[in-house]
Design an enzyme around this catalytic site. Structure first.
Site, PDB file in Angstrom:
ATOM      1  CE1 TYR A 114       6.808  34.260  15.946  1.00 59.82           C
ATOM      2  CE2 TYR A 114       8.856  35.152  15.099  1.00 59.82           C
ATOM      3  CZ  TYR A 114       7.476  35.216  15.226  1.00 59.82           C
ATOM      4  OH  TYR A 114       6.791  36.231  14.634  1.00 59.82           O
TER       5      TYR A 114
ATOM      6  CG  HIS B  50       2.221  36.781  10.740  1.00 62.12           C
ATOM      7  ND1 HIS B  50       1.083  37.533  10.918  1.00 62.12           N
ATOM      8  CD2 HIS B  50       3.219  37.488  11.311  1.00 62.12           C
ATOM      9  CE1 HIS B  50       1.386  38.630  11.579  1.00 62.12           C
ATOM     10  NE2 HIS B  50       2.680  38.638  11.838  1.00 62.12           N
TER      11      HIS B  50
ATOM     12  NE  ARG C 261       6.702  39.371  19.058  1.00 64.45           N
ATOM     13  CZ  ARG C 261       7.426  38.982  18.010  1.00 64.45           C
ATOM     14  NH1 ARG C 261       7.408  39.675  16.889  1.00 64.45           N
ATOM     15  NH2 ARG C 261       8.168  37.880  18.079  1.00 64.45           N
TER      16      ARG C 261
ATOM     17  CG  ASN D 220      11.139  39.516  14.798  1.00 64.10           C
ATOM     18  OD1 ASN D 220      11.525  38.434  15.228  1.00 64.10           O
ATOM     19  ND2 ASN D 220      10.736  39.680  13.548  1.00 64.10           N
TER      20      ASN D 220
ATOM     21  CD  GLU E  80      11.576  43.715  12.250  1.00 63.83           C
ATOM     22  OE1 GLU E  80      10.646  43.055  12.761  1.00 63.83           O
ATOM     23  OE2 GLU E  80      11.848  43.684  11.050  1.00 63.83           O
TER      24      GLU E  80
ATOM     25  CE1 TYR F 245      11.487  34.106   9.965  1.00 61.80           C
ATOM     26  CE2 TYR F 245      10.796  33.694   7.717  1.00 61.80           C
ATOM     27  CZ  TYR F 245      10.722  34.441   8.868  1.00 61.80           C
ATOM     28  OH  TYR F 245       9.891  35.522   8.925  1.00 61.80           O
ATOM     29  CE  LYS F 246      15.101  34.925  13.734  1.00 60.68           C
ATOM     30  NZ  LYS F 246      14.220  36.100  13.649  1.00 60.68           N
TER      31      LYS F 246
END
Lengths: 195, 353, 319
Positions: B38, B194, B224, B226, B266, B317-318
Site C-alpha cells: 500500500y 481511513h 492513483r 486501488n 479503482e 483486510y481485503k
C-alpha cells in the site's frame, strides 16, 4: 472476525483547563469519575459546573451570589442539553467547553457545541474506561443502545452485529456489521468487553 | 469515437457481464510490479496513461449505460447512498461544471453542453437526456445538482471539505463501493475515514497523503489506483448489502474461480474545485474476471505473484481469506516463471479465451 | 478548462483590458482572457501569480477582487509599494492596456470556513483585496459578516468606493489605527465566528495578540500574508554546491535563490503552504511564515525561503 486495529476510535485525555480560553464550562452526566481530571486540575478550577442530579432533587442550585463559581443541576440529560444549546447560541467567543461522563453523552454534548459553531479545539471530552456502546446497524440504520459485548442484536432487523471499533462522531455510534453474513449461523463466542 | 455499449448487463443476480477484447486490453491493471504494498502512489491525472482507461478526465466505456442503470436501481432501494451535507452546495455546482465540461470535451459525439451565461443546456445521448437549467439554481434541475450529474457518470464520488488543515468527507454518491458506508462515514475527517485501513497509519502514509492533498491545485488533478477482488461481477459490495454478497465468498471453487473471481480496480481521481475550494474524489470501479485477465500473459504471471506473496494482514483486510488459496492455485497455471516488465501495460495482445 | 495539458505552470494568457487609477498609489487592473475563452472561476481569497518582464522575468502574486462568477476577466488592485520589489513599480509605470501577461491559474490558500456562523474580516491597506472577494461570496450566500478596514486618510475615498457595493451597518472604514478598538470588536463576537486578517505585519500581529487575549480559538483564525517585506541583506550558502548567494534588502530569500538558479519548490510564496520548506544547516533563520510550528521555528532547523530571512549574516541551506 476481528477489527484489524482501527485507528479512528476516539482517545480521551483527563481534563485540564485550556489556558487559551477565557471562560470554562464543565458539564457532567453525574459525579465525575476518579481520573477525569489531570493531576493539576480539580472540578473547582472551572468557572461553572453543570451536572445531572439524582431524580430526588429538583430545581437547580447556584443562584446565591457567594462569589464562588456556580453549579447547576438538571433533572436529566435532555434538560441539560437543551439548556446548553440555548447558552452556547448566545455566548461570545472565548468560551471553552468540557464534558465528562459516558461516551454517548460526550458526543451528544459535542453535537450541541458543533451546532453552535464551536470547533474541536474549543471542546475537551473525557470518557474513562470503555463503557456500553451505541451500535449503528449498517443494514437497516437502527441503533442498538447499551451494547456491552462484541456481538449485538439489531433492534431493527434482528441481525447479529459484530461491534467494530470504527466510530462515527456524527452518528455517535460504532459500526455494526452482520457477523454471519458469509455463513449464516456462524456467530463467534460472545465476549463482554464494554461493561 | 464510437463505443459499442452493452446496455443490458447486470451487476446483480442473474449476472450478465463481460469485457470485450478491447475492454480487457484497456483495463487499468493495478500492479506495476510483481510485489504489492500500500502506498500513496499519486501521479498527475493527465489525458493518457498505460492503457486506454486513462485517456479521458472521466472515462466512459462499454458498460456506461448498464452502470448508470445499476446506480438507479441501488438508489431506488436505498436513497441514502447519495448524501451531501447542507454546507456543500457550492461544491455540488462545482461538480456539475467539472463533469459536464469534461464529458463534453472528451466525448463530443455522446455529450454536449451549451452555455448562455447561467442558462445551460446539457445533452446526454446514451441516456437520452436533454435538460435546460440555470446554473446555481437547484430548483431548475430534477434533483439536487450533485446527484443529478453523478447519476450520469461511472464510479463513485465524494466531496471533501477543506477546513482546519483537514479534509472532511461531507458528501458522496456511493453505489459501487468496496465495502465502506457513506451513511456511516459521512462527516469524518481524513484520518477517521481511513481508520479501518491497516498498516498504512504506522507508515505515515495518510499523514503525507493529507498534506499533499491540502495543497492540491485547481487545474492539476491527480490519480492513483486501488484494488481488491470481488466474487461475481458485483458493483454494489456495500456494507449495507453485505448479507446479499457476503455468501458469494463461500461459492468459489477451483472449477469456477476463473469466471467468478474478478479483479476490482479503482481508478481514483482527485480534483480541486474552484468555488468551494473542496476536493472531488472520483472512485471509478473496473471489473474483469481472472479468466479474462489471464488472456494477457504478463497480467496472468503478475497476478499470480502478487496474490501469492500478499502479506496476511492485507489478505484479511481485503476480505480474500476464504478463497485466497483457490485463487493462487488457479493462477499458478498461468505463471511460467518468466520475467515481466515493470509497469501496467500489456506486453502483447490477447491470447484466446 | 478542466485539466491542463501537461504541467505548464502558467497556462493562462491574459490581456490587460483596463487600468484605472483609484488613488495616487492604487490602480485597479482588469485582465481578460486573451483568446476569449472562459477563465477558470477564481475561488474567494484566491490570488493570481503573474509573470512580469522585470529582472528577466519574475513572478508576482496579487489577490483577485472580482467575484467568482465573472469568467471573462479578473480584477486586481495593485498598490505601488513604498519599497517596490519591481512588480508594483512595473505595473504602475509601464503596464499598458493591450499588454499580454502569462499567469498561473488562480489559487487560494486563504478561504472562507464552511461552518463559520459569522465571518469577521479585518484588513489594512491593500490587505482589503482578498477580503473584497470574500464580501462578494458572503453577500451571495447570505452569510453573517462584519468588516473593519483600516486605510490612510488620503486613500479613504478610494477604499470607500471599493466598499460601496457592500455598504451597510456591518462595514466599517477606519482612517488610521487610532479609533480602532480591536479588543472590543473581537470580544463581542459570537461563538462560531471566524476571523480573517490581511494587511501589514504590525496589524496582523496586533490582531493576533488581541484575538489571543479574548480567547479566540486558533482554528477560527485565518491570515493571508502578502509576502516578504524585505530586511537586512545577508548571504545564503548553498551547502551542496558550495555557492554563496547575496540576498538583497528588497528581495526575498526565495527570489535570490531563484535568480541564482537554485529552484526550491514553491507555491503560495506567502509562507502558508509549506511547499518551499528547506533544511537549515547553519545560521539562524528569521521566521516570518505561518506554516512551521512553534517547536520547528525554535529548533531553527527549517525555514520557509519565500517569506523568511536570516538573523545571522550567513545562512547555510541544504540546497
Amino acid at each position: 472476525m476481528n477489527d484489524q486495529g482501527i485507528k479512528s476510535r476516539p482517545s480521551y485525555r483527563p481534563l485540564s483547563l485550556d489556558r487559551t480560553g477565557r471562560r470554562h464550562l464543565l458539564v457532567c452526566d453525574g459525579t465525575p469519575e476518579a481520573g477525569a481530571f489531570a493531576a493539576d486540575t480539580t472540578a473547582r478550577d472551572f468557572d461553572e459546573r453543570w451536572t445531572i442530579s439524582p431524580p430526588l432533587l429538583s430545581g437547580f442550585a447556584g443562584d446565591e451570589k457567594t462569589g464562588a463559581p456556580s453549579d447547576r443541576m438538571f433533572r436529566g440529560e435532555t434538560e441539560l442539553l437543551a439548556r446548553l444549546d440555548h447558552r452556547l447560541k448566545t455566548e461570545q467567543i472565548g468560551l471553552r467547553l468540557y464534558a465528562t461522563g459516558a461516551e454517548p453523552f460526550l458526543w451528544r454534548v459535542m453535537a450541541v457545541a458543533a451546532e453552535a459553531g464551536m470547533g474541536r479545539d474549543e471542546v475537551r471530552l473525557f470518557a474513562g474506561r470503555p463503557g456500553p456502546r451505541r451500535v449503528y446497524c449498517n443494514h437497516c440504520g437502527a441503533i442498538a443502545e447499551g451494547v456491552v459485548a462484541n456481538v449485538a442484536t439489531c433492534p431493527g432487523c434482528g441481525a447479529a452485529l459484530f461491534v467494530r471499533d470504527h466510530f462515527s462522531r456524527r452518528l455517535n455510534a460504532f459500526a455494526g456489521i452482520k457477523v454471519d453474513a458469509e455463513v449464516p449461523g456462524d456467530v463467534p463466542a460472545i465476549e463482554v468487553l464494554y461493561a | 469515437m464510437t463505443i459499442a455499449f452493452k446496455p443490458n448487463e447486470s451487476f446483480r443476480p442473474p449476472f450478465a457481464y463481460s469485457n470485450s477484447d478491447a475492454g480487457i486490453l484497456r483495463f487499468p491493471f493495478p500492479f506495476p510490479s510483481d510485489a504489492y504494498m500500500y502506498s500513496v502512489n499519486l501521479e498527475p491525472h493527465v489525458r493518457g496513461g498505460p492503457t486506454e482507461a486513462f485517456s479521458a478526465v472521466f472515462d466512459v466505456d462499454e458498460h456506461y449505460i448498464a452502470e448508470c442503470r445499476e446506480r438507479d436501481l441501488v438508489l431506488g432501494q436505498d436513497p441514502k447512498r447519495c448524501l451531501v451535507l447542507p454546507h456543500m452546495m457550492s461544491a455540488q455546482w462545482d461538480t456539475v461544471e467539472l463533469i459536464m465540461e469534461s464529458l463534453a470535451e472528451d466525448y463530443p459525439d455522446l455529450f454536449s453542453l451549451e452555455r448562455d451565461g447561467d442558462r445551460w443546456t446539457w445533452t446526454n445521448r446514451p441516456l437520452q437526456i436533454r435538460d435546460a437549467f440555470v446554473f446555481g439554481e437547484a430548483n431548475s434541475l430534477p434533483c439536487p445538482p450533485f446527484e443529478y450529474i453523478t447519476r450520469q457518470a461511472q464510479g463513485d464520488f465524494t466531496l471533501q471539505d477543506q477546513r482546519g488543515g483537514d479534509l472532511f468527507m461531507d458528501g458522496g454518491m456511493v453505489t459501487t463501493q468496496a465495502d465502506w458506508s457513506l451513511a456511516f462515514d459521512l462527516g469524518m475527517s481524513f484520518h477517521e475515514w481511513h481508520g479501518p485501513v491497516p498498516l498504512a497509519h504506522e507508515a505515515g502514509v495518510f499523514d503525507r497523503a493529507l498534506q499533499y492533498l491540502l495543497r492540491l491545485q485547481y487545474g492539476k488533478p491527480v490519480r492513483r489506483l486501488n484494488w481488491t477482488l470481488t466474487v461475481n461481477p458485483r458493483l454494489d459490495t456495500s456494507p449495507e448489502n453485505y448479507p446479499n454478497w457476503g455468501p458469494d465468498k463461500t461459492t468459489v471453487t477451483p472449477a469456477n474461480v476463473g469466471e467468478k473471481l474478478h479483479v476490482r480496480v479503482e481508478l481514483q481521481t482527485l480534483f480541486r474545485l474552484p468555488r468551494s475550494n473542496a476536493i472531488l474524489f472520483g472512485i471509478r470501479a473496473y471489473l474483469a474476471s481472472f479468466a479474462e485477465l489471464v488472456r494477457v500473459p504478463k497480467w496472468g504471471r503478475r497476478l499470480h505473484r502478487v496474490l501469492r506473496d500478499l502479506p496476511p494482514e492485507l489478505v484479511a483486510y481485503k476480505g480474500l481469506t476464504r478463497y485466497h488459496t483457490t485463487a493462487v492455485d488457479y493462477l499458478a497455471g498461468f505463471d511460467d516463471g518468466a520475467a515481466t516488465t515493470f509497469g501496467i501495460a500489456p506486453e502483447s495482445g490477447l491470447q484466446e479465451g | 478548462m478542466t485539466m491542463q495539458a501537461g504541467l505548464n505552470p502558467t497556462p493562462l494568457k491574459l490581456r490587460v483590458r483596463a487600468i484605472e487609477t483609484l488613488a495616487p498609489r492604487l490602480k485597479r487592473l482588469s485582465l481578460a482572457s486573451a483568446d476569449g475563452t472562459a477563465l477558470p472561476p477564481p475561488p474567494p481569497g484566491s490570488h493570481l501569480t503573474l509573470t512580469l518582464p522585470i529582472d528577466g522575468g519574475r513572478t508576482r502574486s496579487y489577490s483577485v477582487v472580482s467575484p467568482t462568477h465573472e469568467r471573462d476577466a479578473y480584477s486586481l488592485i495593485v498598490r505601488h509599494a513604498d519599497r517596490s520589489r519591481g512588480g508594483s513599480a512595473y505595473i504602475h509605470h509601464h503596464l499598458a492596456v493591450g499588454d499580454l501577461i502569462d499567469s498561473a491559474v488562480p489559487t487560494s490558500q486563504f478561504s472562507l470556513h464552511s461552518l463559520a456562523r459569522k465571518h469577521l474580516l479585518i484588513g489594512g491597506g491593500i490587505g482589503l483585496t482578498p477580503l473584497l472577494s470574500f464580501l462578494h461570496a458572503l453577500q451571495i450566500r447570505g452569510r453573517a459578516l462584519e468588516l473593519h478596514q483600516i486605510c490612510r486618510a488620503d486613500e479613504a475615498d478610494a477604499f470607500r468606493g471599493l466598499l460601496e457595493p457592500f455598504a451597510g451597518p456591518d462595514i466599517h472604514l477606519h482612517t488610521g489605527r487610532a479609533g480602532l478598538d480591536l479588543q472590543a470588536i473581537l470580544s463581542r463576537q459570537p461563538l462560531g465566528a471566524h476571523l480573517y486578517v490581511c494587511g501589514p505585519e504590525p496589524l496582523m500581529t496586533a490582531v493576533e495578540a488581541a484575538a489571543t487575549s479574548v480567547g479566540w480559538p486558533a482554528s477560527a483564525q485565518h491570515q493571508e500574508s502578502f509576502g516578504a517585506s524585505g530586511g537586512a541583506p545577508f548571504i545564503v550558502r548553498l551547502a551542496r554546491s558550495g555557492r554563496d548567494v547575496a540576498v538583497g534588502e528588497d528581495e526575498s530569500l526565495l527570489e535570490a535563490l531563484e535568480a541564482a538558479g537554485a529552484n526550491p519548490p514553491a507555491l503560495c510564496r506567502g509562507g502558508a503552504c509549506g511547499e518551499c520548506v528547506t533544511v537549515v544547516i547553519d545560521g539562524e533563520p528569521d521566521h516570518r511564515d505561518h506554516f512551521l510550528s512553534v517547536d520547528e521555528k525554535a529548533s531553527g532547523r527549517l525555514v520557509m525561503p519565500c517569506v523568511s530571512r536570516a538573523k545571522t549574516a550567513l545562512l547555510t541551506l541544504d540546497l
